[in-house]
Structure formats: structure tokens, C-alpha cells
Design an enzyme around this catalytic site. Sequence first.
Site, PDB file in Angstrom:
ATOM      1  N   HIS A  48       0.835  -1.207   0.000  1.00  0.00           N
ATOM      2  CA  HIS A  48       0.000   0.000   0.000  1.00  0.00           C
ATOM      3  C   HIS A  48       0.872   1.260   0.000  1.00  0.00           C
ATOM      4  CE1 HIS A  48      -3.015   2.956   1.000  1.00  0.00           C
ATOM      5  NE2 HIS A  48      -2.419   3.224   2.145  1.00  0.00           N
ATOM      6  N   HIS A  72       3.655   7.347   4.959  1.00  0.00           N
ATOM      7  CA  HIS A  72       2.420   8.022   5.398  1.00  0.00           C
ATOM      8  C   HIS A  72       1.610   7.294   6.458  1.00  0.00           C
ATOM      9  CE1 HIS A  72       0.142   5.539   2.472  1.00  0.00           C
ATOM     10  NE2 HIS A  72      -0.903   5.828   3.215  1.00  0.00           N
ATOM     11  N   GLU A  76       0.555   6.239  12.301  1.00  0.00           N
ATOM     12  CA  GLU A  76      -0.803   5.832  12.631  1.00  0.00           C
ATOM     13  C   GLU A  76      -0.896   4.326  12.902  1.00  0.00           C
ATOM     14  OE1 GLU A  76      -3.263   7.792  13.097  1.00  0.00           O
ATOM     15  OE2 GLU A  76      -5.107   6.628  12.825  1.00  0.00           O
ATOM     16  N   ASP A  77      -0.200   3.552  12.110  1.00  0.00           N
ATOM     17  CA  ASP A  77      -0.416   2.099  12.150  1.00  0.00           C
ATOM     18  C   ASP A  77       0.723   1.268  12.717  1.00  0.00           C
ATOM     19  OD1 ASP A  77      -2.886   2.559  11.031  1.00  0.00           O
ATOM     20  OD2 ASP A  77      -2.217   2.238   8.976  1.00  0.00           O
ATOM     21  N   ASP A 140      -3.245   7.959  -1.823  1.00  0.00           N
ATOM     22  CA  ASP A 140      -3.582   6.939  -0.824  1.00  0.00           C
ATOM     23  C   ASP A 140      -5.006   6.432  -1.066  1.00  0.00           C
ATOM     24  OD1 ASP A 140      -3.558   5.700   1.943  1.00  0.00           O
ATOM     25  OD2 ASP A 140      -4.958   7.327   2.351  1.00  0.00           O
ATOM     26  N   ASP A 261     -17.924  13.403 -28.371  1.00  0.00           N
ATOM     27  CA  ASP A 261     -16.527  13.328 -27.939  1.00  0.00           C
ATOM     28  C   ASP A 261     -16.231  12.009 -27.227  1.00  0.00           C
ATOM     29  OD1 ASP A 261     -18.036  13.860 -25.725  1.00  0.00           O
ATOM     30  OD2 ASP A 261     -16.781  15.489 -24.967  1.00  0.00           O
TER      31      ASP A 261
HETATM   32 MN    MN Z   1      -2.788   4.809   3.668  1.00  0.00          MN
END
Ligand code: MN
Length: 493
Positions: A48, A72, A76-77, A140, A261
Site C-alpha cells: 500500500h 504516510h 498511525e499504524d 492513498d 466526444d
Molecule cells: Mn494509507
Amino acid sequence: MVTIEDVIQNLKVRLNPEREKRMRAAYAFALKAHVGQKRRSGDEYIQHSLATALNVAKIGMRSKTIAAALLHDVPEDTDVTLAEIEKEFGQEIAFIVDGVTNLGKIKFRESKEDLYVENLRKMFLAMAQDIRVVIIKLADRLHNMETLNFVSPEKRQRIAKETMEIYTPIANRLGIGEIKIKLEDLSFKFLDPEHYAHIKLISETEFEARKKSIQRAIYELKRELAKEKIKILNIHGRTKSLYRLFKKMELHDMDINKVYDLAGVRVIVPTIASCYETLGIVHKKFRPMVGRIKDYISLPKPNGYQSIHTTIFGPDGKILEIQIRTQKMHDEAEFGIASHWIYSEQKQGWINFLTFRKKKEEIREELAWVKQLREWQVDLGTDNKEFIEGLKLEFFKNHILAFTPKGDIIDLPEDATPIDFAYRVHSEVGNRATGAKADHKMVPLDYKIKNGEMIEIITSKEKKSPNRDWLRFVRTSNAKSTIRKHLKKEGLI
Ligand code: MN
């Protein structure tokens, strides 16, 4: 499977040993931090992080943003803290990572009101403080949407709706067509599977029917442009995205024959002059449809989009749209705000637009997104001049944005309390306040409001004047002076 080599190969900017080292170090750091974690898809978590970084690289961002994209989800994780990231990679990258983490905390509540959704978008941008944070967040989200099959059906619906309502318009405003279209089509697939399948079939059938005509048109245009010595940087066939096609068909009673188009050819040439020469050559070779020539070079679309569009009767009489543009126009259409990073590097080395103050004459040539930034700034209702001139989102650095239960946004200084919030809403709400809730939980009246919280003030009909000790903790001058005024009136001070 995405590898760090894929990320590096997809960079749009020059690579030097220092930048390469930084990206590889960020990858190694993230790999170690996420070790043993899996995505719902069963993939290693690092997939990811790499996919996010790849999305960011593809639209032209540079090594610091890519490093931040790789990192990123670390604070958090995982057990690794932001402080450790700062120690290893410096303040700037840590700041971006922190911004992404904070944006992840905004809760998107469902609301039928358009105003609420619009406020959420503004808040999202305002809270990011740095456009690079928003770009990572979009990248993300793109990977999360690509792997949305692996979450529960309820969550799938919620995420898809949030993507369509919040993320897609933001990608559009930033001019990042590349990400916008993908997010839109993926949301469409989950939100309206029946129409999606129907439109997909139509699009494939119609493109198939035009394929030969497109190939033939490309062949003939190449020959004609070569004769006139116009250099072609790129020429390719294209189709309209599925969601855009659906929207257009809705306008025309779902009649595909009224969409001109649907498919066509895009020609990228070196200069604006060669765009117009190319238009002449196209019209000499193929009969144009009356009233279908659109010169968005002289008259750009409101979002800054530039190109010439013309609809022609192509080989075999098939109707095709030809789009003509320069490379810069193309990059701006695909990468929007991000293309700034590519062009600033070519012009004068790396400029971080968030900190660099441009000279007046340079501002005049500014990309369209700068105009948009200014418009948002007006939308956001601030007259902070520095924000406009320095193109900073910094105004919000010492500000907190909180919601009323109706979804209105109240802008407050850092450490503001529910009493400040109450007086900002109305002096009567302040005077009658007896309690407060933050995100539905009871909090004390001297509670420090956090960004993005919904604040509900509990009032009492009997209570008519403020408490004296509120003066100890209120932060806004508005609350202070209103409290004082009332206390004086009642002879309490
Ligand atoms: Mn993420």
C-alpha cells in the site's frame, strides 16, 4: 506487486544520488516499521505504501513527497513515532507525514446538505496546510479504492460515497485529471454498478467500432504534419472516462449518438503556434462539424484547462474528436497543481511554492491552480494577505476548525474551548451554555477543541448570564468581551 524500482522508474523529475538515497531510506524504514502487517487483500502492508508512492511519482512529485508517501501510515499504524521519522528524515518530511495522519482523523459524516459537503472539502484543504499532504491523501485514496473489493459491503459504500463527494472534487479543483478520473470511475463502479456495467459495455462497443477509424486518422495526421514539418511529441487515441460518458449521456436522454466526444485522437505538439497550424491541417484533411470547434487555448476553461477541440468526420465517416495541445497544457491537464513541480524544476531549479515568494512578473504567468488557490482563499473567508502572496495554506496553522451539529464550520484559535465556540455561534448560546459535547461525548467547558470535532452546546432556558470563571480559560477576544459586558450589566464585576 509494486517495487521501489517501479517508483523510481516512474519519476517525472531528475534523480540525483542524494534524492535516490532518501527515497530508498524511506522505503527501508517503512518496510521495517510495517513488517508482519497485512492488508485485507492479503498483501504485505508495504504494498500500500509503495502503491501510494507510485501514484505520487506518476503525477510528477519529487523525492521528499515520495518519501513522505512511503512513510504516510507509519505513525498511525505502527509503533514507530513521528519523532523518530523527524529524527531520521528531517522536519519537512515529518510535517507532511503528520499532515496526512491528521487528515485521516477527519470524520466524514453523512449529510444530505450540499453546504455540509462543500464545507468538508474546504476544511480538508485548509487542514492539510500543505498541498503535498492533499496529493498524498489522494494517491492513498486511489489505492484504497483499487482494493475496495476486500472490505465489507457497508464500508465499501461509505468509502465510495466519500470518494465521490469529497476526494473527486478536490482532485478536480487541483486539476489532477489523472487521479480524478480514476477515483470517479472507481466510485461509480461501487455506487451504481448497474449503470456502470451498461456504460462500460457501450464504451467498449463504440470504441471498437471507431478503432480502425482512429488508427487511420492517426496515420494520416502523422503523414500530413510531417509534410508541413510540424513535430509531433505524442499522438494517441483516447476515449471518454466511463463516469463522464454517463453524465453526458444523461444530458442527452441516454442517447449515445448525441455524444460526439466519445472517442478521438489527441495530438501533442511543441508550441501554441503549432497547435493552430495543426488545427488547419486537421480541417484540410477532414471535414469539421459545424459549431464544434472549441478554442480553450485562447479561452481556457474555468479550471485553467487549455486545448483546442474539434469534431471531424474521420475516415469511414466516423465522428471523431481531435484534441490539440502542447506538452505543458497536457501535463497541466493530467497532473494539475503537481505539474508545477515539474516546470519549476525545469525553469529555475527546485522551488517549494509554499515557501517561495514569486516576483510580480512571474505571478502573471502563474498556472491556473494558483488562481484556484486564491479563489479558495476567498471562499474560506480570510483576508490574510500573506496567504495570497506567499501562496501559503499557513493561515490555518494556528487555527482550529470545528463543526456545528448542522455542519457549519467555526474557525477558532488554537486551544479554544466550547465557550469560545458558543460565543462564536451566538452570544445567547454563550450566555446560556451549561455543558458541551465534542463528537457526541460530554466534555468540560474548558475542554480544548480539536480540529474537525463537532461541538454541541447544551443550553438552559433559565440561565441568562455567563459564569465569571469562564474568563480564566476562554481564548477569543469576542468571548472575553461579551462575557465582561454581561457581567458588568448585571453588576457582577
Ligand atoms: Mn494509507
